[in-house]
Design an enzyme around this catalytic site. Structure first.
Site, PDB file in Angstrom:
ATOM      1  N   LYS A  18       0.816  -1.230   0.000  1.00 24.87           N
ATOM      2  CA  LYS A  18       0.000   0.000   0.000  1.00 24.87           C
ATOM      3  C   LYS A  18       0.838   1.264   0.000  1.00 24.87           C
ATOM      4  O   LYS A  18       0.396   2.297  -0.468  1.00 24.87           O
ATOM      5  CB  LYS A  18      -0.966  -0.016   1.187  1.00 24.87           C
ATOM      6  CG  LYS A  18      -0.310  -0.090   2.549  1.00 24.87           C
ATOM      7  CD  LYS A  18      -1.329  -0.479   3.629  1.00 24.87           C
ATOM      8  CE  LYS A  18      -0.643  -0.573   4.982  1.00 24.87           C
ATOM      9  NZ  LYS A  18      -1.403  -1.412   5.938  1.00 24.87           N
TER      10      LYS A  18
ATOM     11  N   ARG B 172      -8.156  -3.291  16.722  1.00 27.67           N
ATOM     12  CA  ARG B 172      -8.543  -2.745  15.429  1.00 27.67           C
ATOM     13  C   ARG B 172      -9.526  -3.764  14.849  1.00 27.67           C
ATOM     14  O   ARG B 172     -10.451  -4.149  15.543  1.00 27.67           O
ATOM     15  CB  ARG B 172      -7.326  -2.455  14.531  1.00 27.67           C
ATOM     16  CG  ARG B 172      -7.628  -1.314  13.543  1.00 27.67           C
ATOM     17  CD  ARG B 172      -6.454  -0.944  12.639  1.00 27.67           C
ATOM     18  NE  ARG B 172      -6.206  -1.940  11.598  1.00 27.67           N
ATOM     19  CZ  ARG B 172      -5.227  -1.835  10.696  1.00 27.67           C
ATOM     20  NH1 ARG B 172      -4.422  -0.790  10.714  1.00 27.67           N
ATOM     21  NH2 ARG B 172      -5.055  -2.768   9.784  1.00 27.67           N
TER      22      ARG B 172
HETATM   23  C1  LIG Z   1      -0.616  -2.418   6.381  1.00 26.24           C
HETATM   24  C2  LIG Z   1      -1.069  -3.750   6.793  1.00 26.24           C
HETATM   25  C3  LIG Z   1      -0.152  -4.804   6.865  1.00 26.24           C
HETATM   26  C4  LIG Z   1       1.338  -4.625   6.624  1.00 26.24           C
HETATM   27  O1  LIG Z   1       1.895  -3.903   7.686  1.00 26.24           O
HETATM   28  P1  LIG Z   1       3.485  -3.664   7.783  1.00 26.24           P
HETATM   29  O2  LIG Z   1       3.674  -3.142   9.157  1.00 26.24           O
HETATM   30  O3  LIG Z   1       3.834  -2.674   6.737  1.00 26.24           O
HETATM   31  O4  LIG Z   1       4.133  -4.967   7.566  1.00 26.24           O
HETATM   32  C5  LIG Z   1      -0.631  -6.058   7.196  1.00 26.24           C
HETATM   33  N1  LIG Z   1      -1.939  -6.266   7.454  1.00 26.24           N
HETATM   34  C6  LIG Z   1      -2.852  -5.272   7.407  1.00 26.24           C
HETATM   35  C7  LIG Z   1      -4.283  -5.573   7.703  1.00 26.24           C
HETATM   36  C8  LIG Z   1      -2.449  -3.980   7.090  1.00 26.24           C
HETATM   37  O5  LIG Z   1      -3.352  -2.997   7.047  1.00 26.24           O
END
Ligand SMILES: *Cc1c(COP(=O)(O)O)cnc(C)c1O
Length: 355
Positions: free
Chosen positions: A36, A129
């Site tokens: 992302k 969350r």
């Molecule tokens: C952004 C995100 C990740 C990845 O997180 P990082 O800390 O960049 O590895 C994984 N799972 C969800 C649901 C996310 O929103």
């Protein structure tokens, strides 16, 4: 052609392959990258395709749509909105979910599009969350999901260290394993993915702290910055400087370092503390708070200090260096810094290939 984010694609590829190996050595067979932070950059995303990942994830459908041509399956990491299920089924093979109503809507839409849509059901292990709260009863919901003809329950997952800052541990991840065992025993099915979190779970590597049933992680920052995010430390053997901000000097002058007269607030309504350091050699660069939060930048040249800025200007103390106008100054970025820069239409991108 500045400011621009320069990306070293070779180093990125190295980190991808290294993450696969590093994870295998720690009992994690499936890394599902989360890209992302790239804000839909197809060129960079294609590196993940080259590295052979089965799935690539993004939080926005708009980005997955841009990745339509890539070989890897796409997955949506932010739980879908009811209003977007049509595009979710169209552009994502899999989505993370935590609402029965949304899953039913995905099922109906998948039927309409004559597709099967895969889901990973999210459980909240206490970070607060997304997800079904782990200690509640879930079998009724699972039963309903398993009856949906166009939904495939590929696995279960959790997200940690995002809202509540919950640090992954054996005991916390074991809450997910208990849910897995319960589902598999009760319904006599087997789940492909037990997705034990994001880059904060990398902190457990090498500590024998990951329950063996956890077989997958969703990783963004760990790949892009070679970091675990539970305590934000660099992981040895990875590159930490794949991304560089390059910005151009548009003014370079020696001036007093203290405002001359009565002062109030700056253009962002903040009262800033300015220290009088006498005369100072200063540069103004053509990049600003409109593009990035300045605290997320760090000059590569240790001689330089960021002293402030506004929407479109970044002011640097040049100290004893000999930079002049037209010169390019380079900065290290952190994850939020990269996220904002990639999302600024005013910041260009430069793809660095083999030297
Ligand atoms: C952004 C995100 C990740 C990845 O997180 P990082 O800390 O960049 O590895 C994984 N799972 C969800 C649901 C996310 O929103």
């Amino acid at each position: 052609m500045y400011p621009r984010v320069s990306v070293d694609l070779e180093k990125l590829k190295f980190n991808c392959l290294k993450m696969i190996e590093y994870s295998k050595n720690n009992g994690i067979d499936y890394i599902m990258p989360v890209i992302k932070v790239l804000a839909g950059d197809k060129k960079i995303a294609s590196i993940f395709d080259e590295c052979g990942f089965d799935y690539i994830g993004d939080s926005r459908i708009k980005n997955l749509k841009l990745y339509h041509r890539l070989r890897a399956k796409k997955y949506l990491v932010r739980i879908p909105s009811l209003s977007e299920v049509k595009d979710v089924v169209k552009y994502a093979n899999l989505s993370l979910n935590s609402e029965l109503e949304t899953i039913k809507a995905l099922n109906l839409e998948a039927e309409r599009q004559n597709k099967k849509h895969e889901i990973i059901l999210m459980f909240d292990l206490g970070d607060l969350r997304e997800g079904f709260y782990y200690s509640y009863e879930h079998n009724k919901n699972i039963k309903e999901i398993l009856e949906l003809e166009n939904i495939i329950l590929k696995g279960i997952g959790t997200n940690l260290t995002c809202y509540g800052g919950l640090i992954p541990s054996f005991d916390i991840l074991n809450r997910l394993v208990e849910i897995k065992n319960n589902i598999e025993d009760y319904f006599q099915i087997s789940l492909d993915f037990i997705s034990g979190g994001n880059s904060s779970s990398l902190y457990l590597f090498g500590k024998n702290q990951i329950p063996k049933d956890i077989n997958s992680l969703r990783i963004g920052e760990g790949i892009f910055f070679g970091k675990e995010t539970a305590y934000s430390t660099d992981i040895d053997g990875f590159y930490h400087d794949i991304f560089t901000l390059q910005a151009e000097i548009i003014e370079c002058k020696t001036k007093p370092s203290f405002p001359d007269g009565e002062t109030s607030i700056n253009s962002f309504g903040e009262k800033t503390y300015i220290e009088d350091k006498g005369l100072m050699k200063r540069a103004i660069l053509a990049v600003g708070k409109q593009d990035v939060i300045l605290e997320n930048l760090k000059p590569r040249d240790n001689e330089l200090d960021i002293i402030g800025g506004s929407s479109d200007h970044l002011i640097i103390n040049l100290n004893n260096t000999s930079y002049k106008i037209g010169d390019i100054i380079e900065f290290d970025l952190n994850y939020p810094g990269l996220l904002h820069l990639m999302n600024s239409p005013y910041v260009k991108r430069h793809y660095k290939k083999k030297p």
